[in-house]
Design a protein around this motif. Sequence first.
Motif, PDB file in Angstrom:
ATOM      1  N   ASP A   1       0.817  -1.235  -0.060  1.00  0.00           N
ATOM      2  CA  ASP A   1      -0.046  -0.141   0.104  1.00  0.00           C
ATOM      3  C   ASP A   1       0.934   1.153  -0.129  1.00  0.00           C
ATOM      4  OD1 ASP A   1      -2.656  -1.256   0.038  1.00  0.00           O
ATOM      5  OD2 ASP A   1      -2.407  -1.581   1.900  1.00  0.00           O
TER       6      ASP A   1
ATOM      7  N   PHE B   1     -11.495  -1.963  -1.504  1.00  0.00           N
ATOM      8  CA  PHE B   1     -10.648  -1.882  -3.085  1.00  0.00           C
ATOM      9  C   PHE B   1      -9.787  -3.139  -3.038  1.00  0.00           C
ATOM     10  CE2 PHE B   1      -6.676  -1.058  -5.119  1.00  0.00           C
ATOM     11  CZ  PHE B   1      -7.062  -0.562  -6.018  1.00  0.00           C
TER      12      PHE B   1
ATOM     13  N   ASP C   1      -9.175  -5.400  -6.083  1.00  0.00           N
ATOM     14  CA  ASP C   1      -7.851  -5.416  -6.928  1.00  0.00           C
ATOM     15  C   ASP C   1      -6.695  -5.729  -5.804  1.00  0.00           C
ATOM     16  OD1 ASP C   1      -5.602  -4.579  -8.253  1.00  0.00           O
ATOM     17  OD2 ASP C   1      -6.686  -2.779  -9.007  1.00  0.00           O
TER      18      ASP C   1
ATOM     19  N   THR D   1      -3.250  -5.980  -6.658  1.00  0.00           N
ATOM     20  CA  THR D   1      -2.015  -5.651  -7.446  1.00  0.00           C
ATOM     21  C   THR D   1      -1.384  -4.328  -6.691  1.00  0.00           C
ATOM     22  OG1 THR D   1      -3.121  -3.908  -8.947  1.00  0.00           O
ATOM     23  CG2 THR D   1      -3.148  -6.239  -9.586  1.00  0.00           C
TER      24      THR D   1
ATOM     25  N   ASN E   1      -1.059   1.198  -6.650  1.00  0.00           N
ATOM     26  CA  ASN E   1      -2.578   1.687  -6.425  1.00  0.00           C
ATOM     27  C   ASN E   1      -2.519   2.597  -5.353  1.00  0.00           C
ATOM     28  OD1 ASN E   1      -4.074   0.716  -8.749  1.00  0.00           O
ATOM     29  ND2 ASN E   1      -3.495  -1.027  -7.670  1.00  0.00           N
ATOM     30  N   TYR E   2      -2.315   3.947  -5.500  1.00  0.00           N
ATOM     31  CA  TYR E   2      -2.235   4.800  -4.323  1.00  0.00           C
ATOM     32  C   TYR E   2      -3.425   5.935  -4.385  1.00  0.00           C
ATOM     33  CZ  TYR E   2       2.311   2.419  -4.556  1.00  0.00           C
ATOM     34  OH  TYR E   2       3.305   1.665  -4.693  1.00  0.00           O
ATOM     35  N   THR E   3      -3.482   6.520  -3.003  1.00  0.00           N
ATOM     36  CA  THR E   3      -4.351   7.806  -3.132  1.00  0.00           C
ATOM     37  C   THR E   3      -3.962   9.031  -2.703  1.00  0.00           C
ATOM     38  OG1 THR E   3      -5.237   7.278  -0.702  1.00  0.00           O
ATOM     39  CG2 THR E   3      -6.111   6.008  -2.388  1.00  0.00           C
TER      40      THR E   3
ATOM     41  N   ASN F   1       4.492   8.477  -9.656  1.00  0.00           N
ATOM     42  CA  ASN F   1       3.633   7.515  -8.605  1.00  0.00           C
ATOM     43  C   ASN F   1       4.246   6.891  -7.438  1.00  0.00           C
ATOM     44  OD1 ASN F   1       1.028   6.235  -8.301  1.00  0.00           O
ATOM     45  ND2 ASN F   1       1.572   4.611  -9.159  1.00  0.00           N
TER      46      ASN F   1
ATOM     47  N   ARG G   1      -1.252   4.340  -0.103  1.00  0.00           N
ATOM     48  CA  ARG G   1      -2.899   4.238  -0.355  1.00  0.00           C
ATOM     49  C   ARG G   1      -3.494   4.578   1.287  1.00  0.00           C
ATOM     50  NH1 ARG G   1      -7.188   0.086  -0.073  1.00  0.00           N
ATOM     51  NH2 ARG G   1      -5.599  -1.570   0.902  1.00  0.00           N
TER      52      ARG G   1
ATOM     53  N   GLU H   1     -13.255   1.717  -6.936  1.00  0.00           N
ATOM     54  CA  GLU H   1     -12.180   2.309  -8.015  1.00  0.00           C
ATOM     55  C   GLU H   1     -11.297   3.430  -7.132  1.00  0.00           C
ATOM     56  OE1 GLU H   1     -12.633   2.611 -12.147  1.00  0.00           O
ATOM     57  OE2 GLU H   1     -14.275   1.558 -11.989  1.00  0.00           O
ATOM     58  N   ILE H   2      -9.938   3.384  -7.492  1.00  0.00           N
ATOM     59  CA  ILE H   2      -9.350   4.860  -7.187  1.00  0.00           C
ATOM     60  C   ILE H   2      -9.338   5.616  -8.383  1.00  0.00           C
ATOM     61  CG2 ILE H   2      -7.102   5.321  -6.640  1.00  0.00           C
ATOM     62  CD1 ILE H   2      -6.398   2.855  -5.052  1.00  0.00           C
TER      63      ILE H   2
ATOM     64  N   ASN I   1      -7.682   7.926  -9.702  1.00  0.00           N
ATOM     65  CA  ASN I   1      -6.486   8.516  -9.635  1.00  0.00           C
ATOM     66  C   ASN I   1      -6.025   9.886 -10.682  1.00  0.00           C
ATOM     67  OD1 ASN I   1      -5.732   7.101 -11.604  1.00  0.00           O
ATOM     68  ND2 ASN I   1      -4.135   5.771 -10.830  1.00  0.00           N
TER      69      ASN I   1
END
Length: 252
Positions: A157, A190, A194, A196, A199-201, A213, A217, A235-236, A238
């Motif tokens: 994360d 999430f 997903d 994988t 994936n960050y927020t 990137n 998250r 979903e994110i 982004n």
Amino acid sequence: MKKIISWNVNGIRAAETKGLYKWMKEENPDILCLQETKAYPDVLTKKFIEPKGYYSYFASAEKKGYSGVVTYCKEKPLSVNYMGIDEFDSEGRYIELEFPQFTIINTYFPNSQSEGKRLDYKLRFNSAIMGKMNSLRDNGKKVILCGDLNVAHKEIDLANPKTNTKNPGFLPEEREWMDSFINAGYIDVFRFFDPTPGNYTWWSYRTKAREKNIGWRIDYFIITDNLLDEIDNCEILNEVMGSDHCPIRLDL
């Protein structure tokens, strides 16, 4: 289908100048939960106090320009509740709306700060949140918790886990609490959809982290397992700019 969006806007007035209202109209969510609003309603323009087609519910911090959450919803809730604990409500960190189908909690978890200066405060808040969730679930409610939890749960994360083990948001105590939360039967939506990496927020404004990137998250939808069959996707978003966080969306 209901569309619910959560976003830490890092100042609602700053986000307004970056197109927040235009985005809100285009995205047209059924429920929009914003965190870190940093404003009392009386300093906002009318379109954010009472957006057309929405009811609005604010929890603001006593300290000006700090913390705060607001929930906008198209359907009027059956009830609106705060945490009922002064040390947290005084910082505008929690607002709970009950609807016939589910209860939604919009929350902004404390930052544990450098050297864990507010870690004890955060862990007390975490414990109070779990108590609220447990109580609602025990009463047969379907619950959605969303917001900035200020923790990256697993190494997947965040981009650089090895160099962040002593930094706020990735402290062992914070991650252990998140383990206990998920192990109590709650679902990180999430991650359910997903598994994988990348994936960050949230991305630091420094060092062009978003362009590279190099993120974390830390914004979540967490649900009670009795709601899982009704979730279509999470979903994110982004690609949405306007804050150092991006929005996240839940489809029911």
